[in-house]
Design an enzyme around this catalytic site. Structure first.
Site, mmCIF file in Angstrom:
data_model
loop_
_atom_site.group_PDB
_atom_site.id
_atom_site.type_symbol
_atom_site.label_atom_id
_atom_site.label_comp_id
_atom_site.label_asym_id
_atom_site.label_seq_id
_atom_site.Cartn_x
_atom_site.Cartn_y
_atom_site.Cartn_z
ATOM 1 N N THR A 200 0.842 -1.188 0.000
ATOM 2 C CA THR A 200 0.000 0.000 0.000
ATOM 3 C C THR A 200 0.882 1.245 0.000
ATOM 4 O OG1 THR A 200 -1.710 -1.176 1.233
ATOM 5 C CG2 THR A 200 -1.845 1.220 1.190
ATOM 6 N N ASP A 310 -15.037 -10.723 8.967
ATOM 7 C CA ASP A 310 -13.760 -10.490 9.663
ATOM 8 C C ASP A 310 -13.784 -9.162 10.409
ATOM 9 O OD1 ASP A 310 -11.208 -11.133 10.531
ATOM 10 O OD2 ASP A 310 -10.223 -10.199 8.811
ATOM 11 N N GLN A 506 -36.814 -11.795 -15.641
ATOM 12 C CA GLN A 506 -37.835 -10.770 -15.412
ATOM 13 C C GLN A 506 -38.358 -10.914 -13.983
ATOM 14 O OE1 GLN A 506 -38.831 -8.579 -17.881
ATOM 15 N NE2 GLN A 506 -37.531 -9.510 -19.465
ATOM 16 N N ASP A 536 -40.562 -0.207 -13.924
ATOM 17 C CA ASP A 536 -40.887 -0.779 -15.236
ATOM 18 C C ASP A 536 -41.019 0.348 -16.259
ATOM 19 O OD1 ASP A 536 -41.718 -2.371 -17.320
ATOM 20 O OD2 ASP A 536 -43.792 -2.531 -16.599
ATOM 21 N N ASP A 572 -27.726 13.301 -27.008
ATOM 22 C CA ASP A 572 -27.307 14.289 -28.020
ATOM 23 C C ASP A 572 -26.870 13.553 -29.284
ATOM 24 O OD1 ASP A 572 -26.420 16.525 -29.380
ATOM 25 O OD2 ASP A 572 -24.534 16.661 -28.251
#
EC number: 2.7.11.1
Length: 646
Positions: A200, A310, A506, A536, A572
């Site tokens: 890290t 954990d 569905q 829907d 667009d």
């Protein structure tokens, strides 16, 4: 950031002498209690009758490799759980000629999130089963021939357990998609910590100068399919929980030829564990505040179908070193998606915090509440409720030990706090409090006020907010949902499968009704029908997969500029930089939206009244909300994903 289990030679190597009076005070047998200046602890009846007593380690060990799911239920835990002394380890490792050893994890000062993925070494992958209940395993705590005197010293976190790799070098894609070049956008700074799978680093975003944490996971160390799947699932779960104020946020995942780079929020305030060490224990008021945060994260995880597996103080980091700093949950390396009534059998976790049903290899999300109960006990007293000198002894105490509410400081702690701890540490998971019930307990409530009604599940909450949007915004969210990577929507995909009982692709009204009931929603049929009709979008009478993802997507996805621009570009069509009524009409036809009321949608969004929608107007609609019936606030407190209502 991490402390590992200590093997049977713990007494001989002097580790037990490095205890602190403020933390993990050793308890003694009943025959010695009267002479102790601390009056610490009660032990189980079995332990009290033995000639020697267990001692407690100076702090909880790091997660360990536990028995495989194929272990004979009649076999004792010790052979699977005992960790070899260092010299024996080296001898064993030398004999494994075709295996590599991943470097041990080192202590770090301020780890934003360790790559401390615990590995369960077992023949089968960690998958849930629904078989008949197996017999509980029996264990015997080890005893020492004498009790060594304690000496005050700064506690040292034991090194992480070594992980013996299998074999082979993995070169195929881990993320299963092509990503942008990590180095084009970020530069790595100082090392923050070393984990089993990677390192890290402090990470600087070149475009903004913002600091993040980057966990770089070496691909050559991902030697099994399970290793790769663990990485994928951790990323998926972090995306799935994104937006919760107490869950570390993920900014993005990148992959190159040598590593997977996980860019996350930077937390520089240190671990909750370290603050407990410094204080000894918390006041009840502060402990209740932290308990609300910890269990609030659990309630959110469980409502989204995620089991942490954990929970421990080391897996909570403070954002800063300020006293009132926000607390964040980290490390979802052992977390799993789950379905209601699903049973898990693989034994994972950390000894002090593992639930008894996990040791018995038949458990579900209730095990997280047990772990949280252990943390609350530690916050209040500074010591774990179940302890022993050895891992095996700890497991025996977890399975059969008694809770101690007689030693200091318990006599001065309120009955309400003790009541909550007792109910969180009930060994029967069916009788244990749920995360939501913990949040409603008087000791945890804010100023003594409980929620008026059960918290909405994440699915229900998101669908409610989606139903309030106009059709233009619903279509835009559909476009964004379709552009997301698989890892970002994997959690929602799991939830769709859970609700779609017949696997038809569905969701019918009856399936939605049953699915919401399973996650705790109590709605009238008319309310469910309203949600159904709102989701829907194409008026087909059912909710398909894409409609479900759009309706349950967390609104933090709207904050990303690339998502917004992609959605705007979809509408667009002629790339003029404006969305015209004709283009909006065309989009409605593509989505099967009837009775679109184009003029009304345009009027709601077109702020300058020029008869068209520019990009800024589109962004304003998406971020601030343009909803039939009034504006909606979209801050964290109203985010209907996994934020908690008070």
């Amino acid at each position: 950031m991490g402390n590992a289990c200590v093997g049977p030679n713990i007494s001989g190597n002097g580790f037990l002498q490095t205890v602190t009076a403020a933390m993990w005070r050793p308890r003694i047998g009943a025959e010695q209690a009267s002479s102790s200046s601390h009056g610490n602890g009660q032990v189980s009846k079995e332990a009290a009758s033995e000639p020697a007593t267990d001692q407690v380690q100076n702090k909880p060990p790091e997660p360990i490799t536990m028995p495989s799911s194929k272990t004979n239920p009649e076999t004792k835990l010790k052979p699977d759980l005992e960790i070899q002394p260092e010299e024996k380890k080296e001898k064993v490792l030398a004999e494994e000629t075709k295996q590599k050893v991943v470097p041990e994890e080192s202590k770090q000062e301020v780890p934003p999130e360790e790559s401390k993925r615990e590995v369960v070494v077992q023949p089968e992958s960690a998958k849930p089963e629904t078989k008949s209940e197996s017999k509980p395993e029996t264990t015997k705590p080890e005893t020492t021939s004498e009790t060594k005197p304690e000496t005050k010293a700064e506690p040292q976190k034991p090194k992480h357990m070594r992980r013996v790799s299998s074999a082979g070098l993995r070169t195929e894609s881990v993320l299963q998609r092509k990503t942008e070049n990590f180095k084009e956008f970020y530069s790595l700074g100082r090392k923050l910590g070393q984990g089993q799978f990677g390192t890290t680093f402090l990470c600087l975003e070149k475009g903004t100068g913002n600091e993040y944490a980057c966990k770089s996971i070496s691909k050559r160390k991902l030697l099994t399919d399970e290793d790769v799947e663990d990485v994928r699932r951790e990323i998926q779960i972090m995306h799935h929980l994104a937006g919760h104020p107490n869950v570390i946020s993920i900014k993005g995942a990148y992959e190159d030829v040598v590593a997977v780079h996980l860019v996350m929020e930077l937390c520089s305030g240190g671990e909750l564990f370290d603050r407990i060490i410094q204080r000894g224990h918390y006041t009840e008021r502060k402990a209740a505040e932290l308990a609300r945060t910890i269990v609030g994260v659990l309630e959110a995880c469980h409502s989204l179908g995620v089991m942490h597996r954990d929970l421990k103080p080391e897996n909570f980091l403070f954002v800063s070193r300020e006293e009132d700093s926000l607390l964040k949950t980290i490390d979802f390396g052992l977390s799993m998606f789950f379905k209601p009534d699903e049973v898990f059998t693989d034994v994972v976790g950390s000894p002090y915090y593992v639930a008894p049903e996990v040791l018995r290899k038949r458990y579900g999300p209730e095990s997280d509440v047990w772990s949280a109960g252990v943390i609350v006990y530690i916050l209040l007293s500074g010591v774990p409720p179940f302890w022993a000198e050895t891992e095996q002894g700890i497991f025996e105490q977890v399975l059969h030990g008694d809770l101690d509410f007689s030693s200091d400081p318990w006599p001065s702690i309120s009955e309400s706090a003790k009541d909550l701890v007792r109910k969180m540490l009930v060994r029967d998971p069916k009788r244990r409090l749920t995360a939501h019930q913990v949040l409603c307990h008087p000791w945890v409530q804010i100023d003594g006020v409980a929620p008026d009604k059960p918290l909405d599940s994440a699915v229900l909450s998101r669908m409610k907010q989606f139903s309030a949007m106009n059709k233009f915004k619903k279509m835009a969210l559909r476009v964004i949902a379709e552009s997301l990577s698989e890892e970002e929507i994997a959690g929602l995909k799991q939830m769709f499968k859970m609700i779609d009982a017949d696997n038809s692709g569905q969701i019918t009204f009856e399936e939605l009704k049953a699915g919401l009931k399973r996650v705790g929603a109590n709605l009238k049929e008319s309310e469910i029908l309203d949600l159904m009709q709102a989701a829907d979008v194409d008026n087909s009478g059912t909710i398909d997969y894409k409609e479900f993802i759009a309706a349950t997507l967390h609104l933090n996805k709207i904050e990303r500029e690339d998502h917004l621009f992609a959605a705007f570009s979809y509408f667009d069509k002629d790339e003029s930089g404006f969305i015209t009524p004709d283009e909006l009409q065309q989009a409605c036809e593509e989505f099967g939206v009837e009775d679109a009321r184009i003029e009304e949608m345009m009027r709601d969004v077109d702020q300058d009244k020029d008869g068209r929608i520019d990009y800024n107007e589109f962004v304003a609609m998406m971020q601030k909300g343009s909803i039939m019936g009034g504006p909606v606030k979209m801050g964290l407190e109203n985010s209907i994903s996994i934020s908690l209502k008070h």
